[in-house]
Design an enzyme around this catalytic site. Structure first.
Site, mmCIF file in Angstrom:
data_model
loop_
_atom_site.group_PDB
_atom_site.id
_atom_site.type_symbol
_atom_site.label_atom_id
_atom_site.label_comp_id
_atom_site.label_asym_id
_atom_site.label_seq_id
_atom_site.Cartn_x
_atom_site.Cartn_y
_atom_site.Cartn_z
ATOM 1 N N ALA A 260 0.847 -1.186 0.000
ATOM 2 C CA ALA A 260 0.000 0.000 0.000
ATOM 3 C C ALA A 260 0.887 1.243 0.000
ATOM 4 O O ALA A 260 2.005 1.225 0.509
ATOM 5 C CB ALA A 260 -0.896 -0.001 1.241
ATOM 6 N N CYS A 268 4.560 4.465 -17.426
ATOM 7 C CA CYS A 268 3.953 3.231 -17.951
ATOM 8 C C CYS A 268 2.551 2.960 -17.415
ATOM 9 O O CYS A 268 1.583 2.977 -18.166
ATOM 10 C CB CYS A 268 4.865 2.041 -17.636
ATOM 11 S SG CYS A 268 6.450 2.099 -18.496
#
Length: 446
Positions: A260, A268
């Site tokens: 997280a 990308c």
């Protein structure tokens, strides 16, 4: 083998330098004459560990050259890689202008049969458009030769790109099943990287193009899912780090890309997610999961700033927030769609000033933030926090992992740390007299 690479940006430069390092003779083309001159002198325009050494070896051995001349590229090689940028267009689609222009430039000059390889990340069907552009130019000149078009997408992670190229986990090649000659060319070219086990996956061109998008979007969805769990964990007083380790121990899930944090960025994932969503729209698919991943990430990129604003009761006027990390990830100077930029925007709009530090990305961040007042750049991590009210950790650089919390408690006026990458033990931070807010860690010590 003699190879030409069109485009000397991130993908083209890494590809060209690594292929030259394994004995090939590589000519890299770029339309930026200034960049070409700097590359000829061994100056690397991007921060990528180990790339300068590989380029220097290629230049010294005479196996790596740089030019702005397309004709020289065509004359040099029978294998040409197209590795130019495919930025997002306004509608989220991949802008193929540079790819198709490169194909036309090649077609206007080719005098022999050539294998043209799309290395850029491109939507399904692009290689067919490249082949069409090449064929049109050849016909217009009355040239009887042909260009074979193949797809060979890159799977390079910024920060470890050289190692990724030299030790690939897979080499995806899209080529016509009947084209034994081109298959053999790829086998010969990638033999140095394919010795211990078979890593080349031959498939049709369209599947090859799709595999690249599928890989990046799968990882993007995984990150967003974990961030959504982390936000729920905060409300339930659960430690997401315990959850991550427990979930990641399942071999069906694994621990990679299960962290997280403050959201994903870079050149990308955001771009490829948008492009595949756009492709889905074109063929009538809803792409609901990918849309949700994008929406979660858009919110996540400003989450840390929202936590800071909330901590100070919405009153940031006159406050200074130190930021550690500007690059979208460690070991790069790339700030494209970095969470740091979204966080800085929120803080500035709330009236705060920002003092930022990054080991590599201060210059690129300064260009990205040009015109925004209230941001200064420090020369070290501790310079950034001196006199600041709070610290936000945004990028997981190694030098940020073990700070002196007692020193931070003395320097930070409001004694608050906002950990956007869950680098620190909340108990240790609080023991030093600092308040701590991470991502999905409200349950630690609660």
């Amino acid at each position: 083998m003699k190879i030409s690479v069109i485009g000397s940006g991130y993908v083209g430069l890494v590809t060209g330098a690594c292929l030259a390092d394994t004995g090939n003779h590589v000519l890299c083309i770029d339309n930026d004459a200034g960049k070409v001159e700097r590359l000829r002198a061994g100056e690397i325009p991007i921060h990528e560990p180990g790339l300068d050494t590989v380029v220097a070896r290629g230049l010294a051995a005479g196996r790596l050259r740089f030019s702005i001349d397309y004709q020289e590229a065509v004359d040099h090689a029978a294998v040409v890689f197209i590795a130019v940028g495919t930025p997002s267009d306004e509608d989220g689609s991949a802008d193929l202008t540079h790819v198709l222009n490169a194909a036309r430039e090649l077609g206007r000059r080719m005098q022999r049969d050539t294998l043209v390889v799309t290395k850029s990340t491109v939507p399904v069907g692009t290689s067919e458009r490249v082949a069409q552009a090449l064929a049109e130019e050849l016909r217009a000149r009355g040239v009887p030769h042909r260009a074979t078009v193949a797809s060979n997408p890159e799977f390079l992670k910024e920060g470890v790109a050289v190692d990724d190229f030299m030790r690939p986990d897979r080499i995806i090649v899209g080529i016509d099943a009947s084209d034994a000659t081109s298959r053999e060319t790829f086998r010969e070219l990638y033999a140095p990287f394919n010795r211990n086990q078979e890593r080349i996956f031959f498939m049709d061109v369209r599947s090859s193009e799709f595999t690249k998008y599928a890989s990046n979007c799968m990882l993007a969805v995984r990150i967003s899912f974990m961030n959504e769990l982390a936000n729920l964990a905060d409300r339930l007083k659960v430690d997401i780090e315990h959850v991550r380790r427990g979930v990641g121990a399942d071999p069906r899930i694994g621990s990679h890309f299960l962290y997280a944090g403050a959201g994903f960025g870079g050149s990308c994932f955001p771009k490829d997610l948008r492009a595949l969503i756009h492709t889905s729209q074109e063929v009538g698919e809803a792409a609901e999961l990918m849309r949700s991943a994008e929406n979660v990430n858009t919110r996540q990129r400003r989450l840390l700033a929202d936590k800071i604003v909330q901590h100070f009761g919405g009153k940031l006027q006159g406050r200074t927030i130190a930021i550690w990390g500007l690059a979208f990830k460690a070991n790069t100077d790339d700030v494209r769609e970095a969470s740091s930029l979204a966080i800085i925007d929120v803080l500035l709009d709330a009236g705060a000033t920002v003092r930022a530090y990054d080991p590599a990305a201060a210059e690129t961040a300064a260009r990205a933030l040009q015109g925004r007042k209230g941001v200064t750049f420090a020369n070290s991590a501790m310079d950034a926090v001196e006199g600041a009210d709070a610290l936000a950790v945004v990028t997981e650089w190694l030098e940020f992992r073990s700070p002196d919390f007692d020193a931070l408690a003395r320097l930070l006026k409001a004694r608050a740390i906002f950990d956007g990458r869950n680098l620190y033990d909340p108990v240790a931070v609080r023991k030093a007299g600092l308040s701590y807010a991470g991502i999905g860690r409200s349950g630690v010590g609660a």
